[in-house]
Design an enzyme around this catalytic site. Sequence first.
Site, mmCIF file in Angstrom:
data_model
loop_
_atom_site.group_PDB
_atom_site.id
_atom_site.type_symbol
_atom_site.label_atom_id
_atom_site.label_comp_id
_atom_site.label_asym_id
_atom_site.label_seq_id
_atom_site.Cartn_x
_atom_site.Cartn_y
_atom_site.Cartn_z
ATOM 1 N N THR A 148 44.781 90.981 58.369
ATOM 2 C CA THR A 148 44.166 92.003 59.232
ATOM 3 C C THR A 148 45.037 93.242 59.354
ATOM 4 O O THR A 148 44.563 94.375 59.201
ATOM 5 C CB THR A 148 43.923 91.405 60.629
ATOM 6 O OG1 THR A 148 43.043 90.279 60.510
ATOM 7 C CG2 THR A 148 43.293 92.421 61.552
ATOM 8 N N VAL A 149 46.332 93.052 59.606
ATOM 9 C CA VAL A 149 47.212 94.202 59.813
ATOM 10 C C VAL A 149 47.499 94.915 58.495
ATOM 11 O O VAL A 149 47.463 96.155 58.427
ATOM 12 C CB VAL A 149 48.519 93.754 60.484
ATOM 13 C CG1 VAL A 149 49.464 94.941 60.669
ATOM 14 C CG2 VAL A 149 48.224 93.095 61.827
ATOM 15 N N LYS A 179 58.761 87.840 71.440
ATOM 16 C CA LYS A 179 58.750 89.259 71.809
ATOM 17 C C LYS A 179 59.758 89.539 72.916
ATOM 18 O O LYS A 179 60.488 90.547 72.882
ATOM 19 C CB LYS A 179 57.342 89.651 72.249
ATOM 20 C CG LYS A 179 56.277 89.444 71.188
ATOM 21 C CD LYS A 179 54.886 89.655 71.753
ATOM 22 C CE LYS A 179 53.811 89.325 70.732
ATOM 23 N NZ LYS A 179 52.444 89.482 71.275
#
Length: 428
Positions: free
Chosen positions: A14-15, A207
């Site tokens: 997708t990215v 993250k």
Amino acid sequence: MSDPLRLGIAGLGTVGAGVVKIVRRKAELIAARAGRPVTISAVSARTRDKDRGVPLDAYDWEDDPVALARRDDVDVLVELMGGADGPAKAATEAALAAGKDVVTANKAMLALHGPDLAQAAESRGRVLRFEAAVAGGIPVVKALTEGLAGNEIDRVLGVMNGTCNYILTRMESAGLEYETVFDEANQLGFLEADPTLDVGGIDAGHKLALLASIAYGVRVPFDQVELEGIGRISIDDIRRARDLGFRIKLLGVAQMTGRGLEARMSPCLVRADTPLGQLEGPTNMCVLEGDASGQIVLRGAGAGEGPTASAVMSDVIDVARGTRLSTFGVPAAALGEVRLARSATPAPYYLRMELMDRPGALAKIATVLGEAGISIDRMRQYRHEADTAPVLIVTHACARDALDTALAAMPATGVVATEPVALRIESV
């Protein structure tokens, strides 16, 4: 105009497909902003014939991402394969060894190997950029490394996994149990192939570790970050929290304390009238607190083709401009070692439990809490028809160690019918 910056894109999910679309459709805008054209020389992915919604016949194909990384006509490896090790790490190391810059969205690889890869990049005068790895389209890495570079960071916190926020807010709005909304999120394609990466807090924990490294200039040992997912959160917890004026969020918090770095990803209660409390659906929010800037709130899409590809291109354009920044805001060789402190900052806690419906049950629990040095702010027993009674307790601020002592002692009272749920109440 200068020579073009030539990309090799490894990973066309997708990215990756989104990056190709931006480079093709916005060539003039990118060239104007970067001061030079940005082009694609070659691409690589596991499957060659898959329809990705964008033509790829103009680019050379490499089956091996390491070979892509070493090509003479590639200036920047754009690594979008994912995975902490394997082809992603091998291609990244190959690109750096060949004197190329790297832009990646790979949070797992950086959380486990980031400082070493950064040192490899910086020793060769290269850059390793990862804006897309942390919060999709939210420019939080740039905010920390550039916008707030003159600040000492007091605290970093936020909702860093949109899937978990979707599940929790959907449970509340529809009155559905966790298992039902989990299945719904899976059918909508929100969950990773391994769902525990999302609902177990691992993805968001990666993250948080990266943001903590930038904020405090340290190597964060990921295996010591506190991780707790949302699987134990019930619709009853969500309703009880709402009755008290709170909402439940999977919240990441990093702050330096006298006992070391506190870095945890866990379900917490936050006031419903705060920006974090009002956050709905598959959205991320990062809150940065600097000594000079005060509180900065960044909100936006944390995943998806457009937002994440936008973050990738932000890094690519910086490279094209000649911007050379240390990966974590300070030279990788200067990143300090740190001791992680488990929930070092005292806070109030929400406790939910089922007690045997017998005289003196509440008094026994209050005694256990008191013996651990924990005072009760509020206590509520809900109506019930079974022979157990649902009880809610909100404590005054206490240390997590003291709470754990109390929780461990509760089964010996003989009045606890289920394992208590304990959720921190975070001040925002």
